[in-house]
Write an enzyme that holds these catalytic residues in place. Structure first.
Site, mmCIF file in Angstrom:
data_model
loop_
_atom_site.group_PDB
_atom_site.id
_atom_site.type_symbol
_atom_site.label_atom_id
_atom_site.label_comp_id
_atom_site.label_asym_id
_atom_site.label_seq_id
_atom_site.Cartn_x
_atom_site.Cartn_y
_atom_site.Cartn_z
ATOM 1 N N TYR A 196 0.962 -1.223 -0.124
ATOM 2 C CA TYR A 196 0.042 0.130 0.000
ATOM 3 C C TYR A 196 0.913 1.260 -0.060
ATOM 4 O O TYR A 196 0.757 1.972 -0.615
ATOM 5 C CB TYR A 196 -1.009 -0.116 1.245
ATOM 6 N N LYS A 200 1.210 4.533 -2.796
ATOM 7 C CA LYS A 200 0.927 5.591 -2.200
ATOM 8 C C LYS A 200 2.221 6.630 -2.483
ATOM 9 O O LYS A 200 1.941 7.919 -2.486
ATOM 10 C CB LYS A 200 0.565 5.859 -0.660
#
Ligand code: NAP
Length: 314
Positions: A196, A200
């Protein structure tokens, strides 16, 4: 900014939490969001939950026509029905699954809109297990990055020359350097939080690259820590521990709405924002990427969505 504020910001917790929001909000210019958006067309992904709902409320509340891009249309329609008596602007629910190229193409082909003012890339996932999409991509990379980039690419001819593009990133990106190989093929054993954070980080770099190449106003931002269904489901232990200090979804979404709508945010310059202010993109020299890695990232991403890395996005 005073010494105490600087110390509290460095603590992370008392910056990303609700006390951080209240402290930062004291510096907001009153009137920045006193805008009439009637006639503007805004597209918001992930509009069925959490921050996305508040972005819809913030934009349609100021009169914009908002297309709520949802993978689950029935859920999106329930959100729309709850908002409809409250907001001025028309709400349209559209089906799009950002982890599936075919779904994105179907949505763009069916979209009956000639000119778009705002595109907010808000949808995001943090899965616990590695999953592969119909296009052979890892799910986190597909949903948070590659699918949204395909959407930007396909919509590019319809985005107005001064349109605003907002990438909703995360403070978690500070923990990872851009690494194209790990981004697209997370190493085993699968670590969802790292995968993740890679996506990002990549969103922040992408905002810089797109802003530099195009006339559009492109930015990235992070919302701090807000109490949303996504956080509760994906990070249950973190959610239980931090619940009393989490921001409201509206506080988390405030900077997204500001970047999308405020005249004060007209020249975001590809920067990374938090609580209506540009912020540093690295807290440590270890996360700085080399220029060759940025170039590799750009060319790879363009190849994945079938874009020309030299000619498109101008
Ligand atoms: N809340 C925080 O503290 C926080 C912190 C840092 C960053 N963020 C970022 O903020 C954004 C919004 O997160 P949130 O906290 O509001 O989470 P959320 O409540 O889980 O909302 C995420 C939204 O993304 C949608 N979505 C997920 N996969 C999708 C797909 N394949 N296609 C289309 N839509 C999809 C979800 O749809 P469904 O409703 O169908 O599930 C939902 O509408 C995310 O990008 C997240 O990474 C949030």
């Amino acid at each position: 900014m005073g010494l105490l504020d600087r110390l509290l910001d460095k603590s992370i917790v008392f910056s990303f939490d609700r006390t951080g929001y209240r402290r930062h909000a004291k510096g907001f210019e009153p009137g920045d969001l006193d805008v009439d958006l009637a006639g503007r067309v805004c597209l918001v992904t992930g509009a069925s939950s959490g921050l996305g709902v508040e972005v819809v409320r913030g934009l349609a509340g100021r009169g914009a026509t908002v297309h709520m891009l949802c993978r689950n249309v029935e859920k999106g329609e329930r959100v729309r029905d709850a908002l409809v008596g409250e907001v001025r602007g028309p709400l349209v629910v559209d089906r799009v699954d950002l982890s599936d190229f075919a779904s994105i193409r179907r949505f763009v082909d069916a979209l009956d809109v000639a000119a778009i003012d705002v595109l907010v890339h808000n949808a995001g996932v943090l899965p616990a297990e590695r999953q592969t999409t119909p296009d052979g991509l890892e799910l986190t990379a597909a949903t948070n990055l590659v699918g949204p980039f395909l959407l930007s690419h396909l919509l590019w001819p319809r985005l107005k020359r001064d349109a605003r593009l907002v990438h909703v990133s995360s403070g978690g990106m500070y923990s990872e350097p851009l690494d194209v190989a790990k981004l697209l093929d997370p190493p085993a054993p699968f670590d969802g939080v790292r995968a993740y954070a890679q996506t990002k980080r990549a969103q922040v770099v992408l905002a810089e690259l797109l802003d530099a190449r195009s006339p559009l106003r492109v930015s990235s931002m992070h919302p701090g820590w807000a109490d949303t269904p996504g956080v509760e489901t994906s990070l249950p232990r973190f959610h239980t521990l931090t619940k009393p200090i989490l921001r409201t979804p509206a506080q988390g979404a405030d900077t997204i709405v500001w970047l999308a709508a405020s005249p004060a945010a007209a020249e975001p310059g590809g920067r990374f924002y938090f609580d209506r202010a540009p912020r540093e993109t690295h807290l440590s020299a270890k996360t700085r990427e080399r220029p060759e890695e940025r170039e590799r990232f750009w060319v790879t991403l363009c190849e994945l969505v079938g874009a020309d890395p030299e000619e498109d996005f101008r």
